[in-house]
Design an enzyme around this catalytic site. Sequence first.
Site, PDB file in Angstrom:
ATOM      1  N   GLN A   1       3.497   2.872  -7.789  1.00 45.70           N
ATOM      2  CA  GLN A   1       2.710   2.873  -9.042  1.00 45.70           C
ATOM      3  C   GLN A   1       3.186   3.980  -9.989  1.00 45.70           C
ATOM      4  O   GLN A   1       2.382   4.669 -10.621  1.00 45.70           O
ATOM      5  CB  GLN A   1       1.222   3.023  -8.724  1.00 45.70           C
ATOM      6  CG  GLN A   1       0.576   1.736  -8.231  1.00 45.70           C
ATOM      7  CD  GLN A   1       0.573   0.638  -9.299  1.00 45.70           C
ATOM      8  OE1 GLN A   1       0.593   0.898 -10.504  1.00 45.70           O
ATOM      9  NE2 GLN A   1       0.564  -0.604  -8.849  1.00 45.70           N
ATOM     10  N   SER A   2       4.492   4.142 -10.101  1.00 41.26           N
ATOM     11  CA  SER A   2       5.056   5.202 -10.941  1.00 41.26           C
ATOM     12  C   SER A   2       4.813   4.955 -12.436  1.00 41.26           C
ATOM     13  O   SER A   2       5.214   3.919 -12.984  1.00 41.26           O
ATOM     14  CB  SER A   2       6.563   5.280 -10.685  1.00 41.26           C
ATOM     15  OG  SER A   2       7.197   6.093 -11.656  1.00 41.26           O
TER      16      SER A   2
END
Length: 365
Positions: free
Chosen positions: A102-103
């Site tokens: 989930q960067s």
Amino acid sequence: MAAPDTLAKHHERDASDLEVSRCKHLAIQLAKFPRVALGHLPTPLEPMDRLSELLGGPRLWVKRDDCTGLSSGGNKTRKLEYLMADARAKGADTIITQGATQSNHARQTAAAAAKLRMGCHILLEDRTGSSDPSYIMSGNVLLDRLHGATVSKRGGGTDMTAEMEALAATLSDDGKKPYIIPGGGSNPIGALGYVNCARELVEQANGMGLHIDALVHATGSSGTQAGLVAGLTAIQSDIHLLGIGVRAPQEKQEGMVFDLAQRTVSHLGTTAEVTPSHVRANCDYVGAGYGVPTDGMVSALKLLAETEGLLFDPVYSGKGLDGLIDLTRKGYFDGVSDVVFLHTGGSAALFGYPETFNLPGYMAH
Ligand SMILES: *Cc1c(COP(=O)(O)O)cnc(C)c1O
């Protein structure tokens, strides 16, 4: 350096004219570096009146770097202004970067590459082991793909730098000109974005007649804090800067920030000298690990959503906020009047963690 337990002293400053002229000088130094405009800058600086009233401590403000504008915003946009300009100057046509599933960094990089008509390859490391379909496909991952990036996944603990280099070699063999951006965009080029933010914030506060005592934010790959340390040092500001760690233990986090701040100062070419006393990280709010929700983060995030109408993310800004609120309650800021929380963005990641918030009445009709 460990942070002191309380900020006993409210440093009086009257040297705002001098500070403004140092800001102008810093702007001239920054202008030597190529930069592409990607963000909506300056970002707003707003009071959080309901939260301040509720906590009864100093007046709390929020610097809205969640409003940088690019693909729902966030702190990586400022770094990318310098990184993408460097990529362009080097003749690159393809960007490679990496991050956790989930960067936010990956998402903003994908958007910047799209806007600048470059290819984008994103390597996502599975640092949490979650198989929740929302976590692995929604939130930032959905947006990476919407921006047209090529996304591929790697197992937790993979040497991501080696993976990026291997991919760059393959792309070069295919005739591409790849440019590698490190995780979080945290190197001396990316950190210039937060040198610029330090300048922007100090000028903005001076323009409002506001004296900032402390600045608090979530710190991870360290480029944000390193850039702020370098910028505030160059301005000779006495703002008490505190990073709230989201991954590494304190000593390691402070070491990373200090090292990058020094390299940023030398890249910038200033005479400012960064010392370990400029670097403070509190890593008491990480919980079980990077990207793993904590109760404190959940309550902090809900509180701000309900009182200020602000959205934070579960991995970074939510944990940073938990630190801000808890430290305020514990009296860390006693005796100071104005504290700014730098909102580094990340709300797109909320959609990767729908179960975390266990909201009453959720879908209960
Ligand atoms: C990346 C990120 C941070 C941490 O910034 P670093 O420069 O990596 O220390 C904080 N908040 C959000 C929302 C982020 O995406």
